[in-house]
Design an enzyme around this catalytic site. Structure first.
Site, PDB file in Angstrom:
ATOM      1  N   ARG A  33      -0.820  -1.617  -7.280  1.00 37.87           N
ATOM      2  CA  ARG A  33      -1.043  -2.690  -6.301  1.00 37.87           C
ATOM      3  C   ARG A  33      -1.979  -3.734  -6.895  1.00 37.87           C
ATOM      4  NH1 ARG A  33      -1.777  -4.089  -0.662  1.00 37.87           N
ATOM      5  NH2 ARG A  33      -3.972  -4.331  -0.119  1.00 37.87           N
ATOM      6  N   ARG A  80       0.843  -1.185   0.000  1.00 40.75           N
ATOM      7  CA  ARG A  80       0.000   0.000   0.000  1.00 40.75           C
ATOM      8  C   ARG A  80       0.886   1.246   0.000  1.00 40.75           C
ATOM      9  NH1 ARG A  80      -2.730  -3.343   3.875  1.00 40.75           N
ATOM     10  NH2 ARG A  80      -4.872  -3.840   3.248  1.00 40.75           N
ATOM     11  N   HIS A 101      -2.504   2.792  -6.224  1.00 42.67           N
ATOM     12  CA  HIS A 101      -3.430   1.708  -5.882  1.00 42.67           C
ATOM     13  C   HIS A 101      -3.622   0.765  -7.069  1.00 42.67           C
ATOM     14  CE1 HIS A 101      -6.114  -0.068  -3.021  1.00 42.67           C
ATOM     15  NE2 HIS A 101      -7.137  -0.022  -3.849  1.00 42.67           N
ATOM     16  N   LYS A 103      -2.816  -2.437   8.330  1.00 43.89           N
ATOM     17  CA  LYS A 103      -4.015  -1.924   8.977  1.00 43.89           C
ATOM     18  C   LYS A 103      -4.258  -2.680  10.273  1.00 43.89           C
ATOM     19  CE  LYS A 103      -6.440  -0.264   4.853  1.00 43.89           C
ATOM     20  NZ  LYS A 103      -7.660  -0.372   4.036  1.00 43.89           N
ATOM     21  N   TYR A 150      -9.647 -10.618  -7.731  1.00 44.54           N
ATOM     22  CA  TYR A 150      -8.582 -10.855  -8.713  1.00 44.54           C
ATOM     23  C   TYR A 150      -8.768 -12.160  -9.469  1.00 44.54           C
ATOM     24  CZ  TYR A 150      -6.626  -7.030  -6.111  1.00 44.54           C
ATOM     25  OH  TYR A 150      -6.463  -5.815  -5.501  1.00 44.54           O
ATOM     26  N   HIS A 169      -5.108  -8.174   3.247  1.00 43.54           N
ATOM     27  CA  HIS A 169      -6.563  -8.048   3.291  1.00 43.54           C
ATOM     28  C   HIS A 169      -7.119  -8.702   4.552  1.00 43.54           C
ATOM     29  CE1 HIS A 169      -6.876  -7.608  -1.380  1.00 43.54           C
ATOM     30  NE2 HIS A 169      -6.640  -6.468  -0.783  1.00 43.54           N
TER      31      HIS A 169
END
Length: 360
Positions: free
Chosen positions: A307, A204, A304, A228, A339, A330
């Site tokens: 990525r 990220r 992004h 995160k 994806y 994720h």
């Protein structure tokens, strides 16, 4: 559609119209030159469902064909909500189908209120309840999201071409503009390493700009990042990214006049009266990627999207969703599943080869 099929569809439409109120036929005739016979037939079926529902709900005591305009004018929002719920819960119509039928009703009611005229030049109806009704918000399916993303990311040969464009071709493209060329040459190794690291790891933007020198493990080809939720994780990156990163690190200290106490991996060019280097900001990375993307011919590319490009290529080559989920950080595997719906050029090429004649 052939003339024969058109004629058959038109006959079916006339049969359904014979069961509907007179103003529906007038509306259909108004639309005949603008919509296909198949679309108009669908409209007729939608209206028949609506008027039959009115009778079943005792909103009209009589024949379907005789439902008057003033009854439509007195329909309430609550009553129409009941019809939409009937479509969804009793007929099991999907949200997109409910929206289509509501659209047909909106079009009819708009005609009755704003287009059709009596002999006295007044509207058929003065109050239009359908104008108050809102469509269902549709959530894109995984495949729809993937298709939208597909044209905005790097696929197939574009992946390496974009990296090479930053490493070499951008300079050749701008060699006649001394200001642009000199600025590019100064940051050439750094910018190549940044894009190469994103394409080779899927980091990220926030993770990239917060990297320190000590976060890179050169023996394991990995970087320590805080993901995160303040979770620490080691993310692997590619051999090409490692090579580009080492080329940048070879010139980092001297070219950017980095203070020994500055541990930031990616550094901005010296600025201000004292010429002090600082950690490269997220905005700066976004701007440099945007600059190269526009010159490359894909202005929609962003950090992004790079990525996403990594994730698409990873899935096409490794095909391991749990590993990809961990690599991207994720929290939900559903996010990673998008994806699996992107049609990578490499996969398409492999499928195309299946149709080639084989030697006996």
């Amino acid at each position: 559609m052939s003339n024969q099929i058109k004629q058959q569809t038109y006959k079916k439409m006339q049969t359904v119209l014979s069961e509907l109120p007179w103003y529906v036929e007038e509306y259909i005739n108004h639309k005949t030159r603008k919509l296909s016979a198949a679309s108009l037939l669908n409209y007729c079926h939608d209206y028949k469902i609506f008027f039959n529902w009115m009778i079943s709900e005792s909103l009209w005591d009589g024949q379907l064909k005789d439902i008057p305009l003033d009854r439509l004018e007195k329909l309430t929002v609550l009553e129409v909500d009941g019809f939409l719920n009937f479509l969804h819960y009793q007929l099991n119509n999907k949200e997109i189908t409910v929206n289509r039928k509501l659209s047909a009703l909106k079009s009819l009611f708009n005609y009755l209120q704003n287009i059709a005229e009596t002999q006295e030049l007044t509207s058929y109806i003065n109050r239009n309840v359908m104008a108050k009704m809102e469509f269902n918000e549709l959530k894109d399916s995984m495949e729809t999201k993937a298709n939208k993303m597909e044209g905005k990311i790097l696929l197939g040969e574009e992946y390496e071409k974009f990296r090479a464009f930053i490493a070499y071709d951008y300079g050749e493209l701008n060699k006649d503009n001394k200001k642009i060329y000199n600025f590019y040459k100064f940051n050439q190794e750094r910018d190549t390493a940044i894009v190469s690291l994103i394409l080779g790891s899927g980091l990220r933007l926030s993770e990239l700009v917060n990297l320190d020198m000590d976060d890179i493990d050169f023996s394991k080809y990995s970087a320590r990042v805080i993901r995160k939720g303040n979770k620490e994780q080691y993310v692997y990156f590619s051999q090409i990214a490692m090579n580009d990163l080492q080329e940048y690190l070879a010139i980092r200290a001297t070219k950017y006049q980095v203070d020994k106490n500055n541990k930031a991996l990616f550094i901005s060019a010296p600025m201000g009266p004292k010429g002090k280097s600082r950690r490269l900001t997220a905005r700066s990375v976004e701007n440099l990627v945007g600059k190269y993307a526009t010159a490359f011919g894909k202005p929609s590319l962003s950090v992004h999207k790079l990525r996403h490009s990594f994730a698409t290529r990873y899935h096409s080559e490794i095909n391991d969703v749990p590993k990809l989920r961990r690599q991207l950080g994720h929290s939900s595997i559903q996010t990673t599943m998008i994806y699996t719906h992107i049609r990578n050029d490499d996969l398409k090429s492999a499928v195309d080869k299946m149709d080639m004649p084989k030697d006996e």
